[in-house]
Design an enzyme around this catalytic site. Structure first.
Site, PDB file in Angstrom:
ATOM      1  CG  HIS A  99      -0.186   0.156   2.535  1.00 24.54           C
ATOM      2  ND1 HIS A  99       0.519  -0.881   3.099  1.00 24.54           N
ATOM      3  CD2 HIS A  99      -0.043   1.209   3.387  1.00 24.54           C
ATOM      4  CE1 HIS A  99       1.059  -0.497   4.240  1.00 24.54           C
ATOM      5  NE2 HIS A  99       0.745   0.787   4.437  1.00 24.54           N
ATOM      6  CG  ASP A 101       1.004   5.038   4.750  1.00 28.35           C
ATOM      7  OD1 ASP A 101       0.445   3.939   4.798  1.00 28.35           O
ATOM      8  OD2 ASP A 101       2.132   5.260   5.237  1.00 28.35           O
ATOM      9  CG  HIS A 255       4.896   1.331   3.273  1.00 25.20           C
ATOM     10  ND1 HIS A 255       4.408   2.488   2.721  1.00 25.20           N
ATOM     11  CD2 HIS A 255       4.239   1.176   4.459  1.00 25.20           C
ATOM     12  CE1 HIS A 255       3.502   3.009   3.522  1.00 25.20           C
ATOM     13  NE2 HIS A 255       3.366   2.226   4.583  1.00 25.20           N
ATOM     14  NE  ARG A 270       2.275   6.109   9.588  1.00 28.29           N
ATOM     15  CZ  ARG A 270       1.303   5.648   8.813  1.00 28.29           C
ATOM     16  NH1 ARG A 270       1.357   4.395   8.363  1.00 28.29           N
ATOM     17  NH2 ARG A 270       0.287   6.384   8.489  1.00 28.29           N
TER      18      ARG A 270
END
Ligand code: SIN
Length: 279
Positions: A99, A101, A255, A270
């Site tokens: 995917h 983000d 990623h 994150r």
């Protein structure tokens, strides 16, 4: 002044290891060298950084304003920091499929800065795939066809009430609510705002279909593109170590967080940097 910053490419696709710099204390010239590596390689990895949460936040702010995550739980004290966490008893993880983000946002985030906090003994690597290489590896005819298309992206089927995480039970608790889900339309091939290079901009997690095409009509071409974009020569794999940091560009890479460490805890912090509309 940036002569100590060393950049070592990881393979034929995206990814470079950057060394010779302390992310918490870098000069403006060193930061420009780091940002240059990020622009040129799509994702960069720096080992032995051991950033405090405050230093993590300050680093992200050098790249741009912080995009506070609507779905992941925040680290208690710092709303800017999202926890990417899998407990020993959990079977599902966050990001366990290819995917990019935030493609469901009108202005998708630039990328994220991920800091290792607790790692399993083995496993839990992250894979990245190069969307410049994926586009450049297509025939001129298919490149021209894709150039004229736009695609619809959504996170409803992922983070919504009937979304995959809710159904998975043990990861479902990590996600918030229906009203926060969103949909956006972007070009299938974008001109990257930093590099000026052309990149493929669809992804298996959030792209629903091409605009003005049905989902069924879109499926065959999207399936081909997803298989093509993850050819091994377009990818790199990062083995995490204590104190390591990954900084990736959502517009140039995908990623995939490997879920191969059942029975062990993995926790990363994150921070996501806000982005702009894509053309
Ligand atoms: C993600 O942000 O998708 C998670 C990446 C990882 O846990 O390696």
């Amino acid at each position: 002044m940036n002569s100590t910053v060393a950049v070592r490419r990881m393979g034929g696709g995206c990814g470079a290891e950057v060394s010779g710099v302390d992310l918490a204390r870098m000069s403006d010239a060193e930061f420009e060298a780091v940002r240059g590596a990020f622009r040129d390689h799509g994702v960069i990895f720096l080992r032995d950084q051991r950033l405090t949460p405050e230093q993590h936040i300050a680093l992200a702010q050098r790249f741009g304003p912080i995009d506070i995550n609507k779905f992941f739980p925040a680290d208690g004290e710092y709303p800017e920091i999202a926890e990417v966490r899998k407990e020993a008893a959990q079977t599902t993880n966050i990001g366990g499929g290819w995917h990019t983000d935030h493609s469901y946002d009108q202005e998708p985030a630039i990328g994220s800065i991920l800091v290792a906090r607790e790692l399993p003994e083995s496993g839990g690597d992250t894979l990245f795939a190069d969307m410049y290489a994926a586009f450049e590896g297509l025939s001129p005819g298919l490149q021209r066809t894709l150039d004229g298309l736009r695609a619809v992206h959504s996170n409803h089927h992922v983070f919504g009430a009937a979304g995959v995480y809710k159904q998975q039970g043990d990861a479902g608790e990590l996600f918030r609510n229906e009203q926060l889900t969103s949909e956006a339309v972007h070009p299938v091939v974008i001109t990257h705002p930093l590099s000026g290079r052309r990149a493929l901009y669809v992804n298996p997690a959030f792209t629903l279909r091409f605009e003005d095409w049905s989902a069924e009509e879109s499926a065959a071409l999207l399936t081909f593109l997803y298989r093509h974009a993850t050819r091994p020569e377009y990818t790199c794999r990062f083995r995490w170590s204590e104190g390591a940091v990954a900084i990736w560009d959502n517009r140039a890479t995908w990623h995939y967080a490997l879920n191969d460490y059942h029975g062990q805890r993995r926790l990363l912090h994150r921070i996501t940097v806000a982005g702009c509309a894509l053309h």
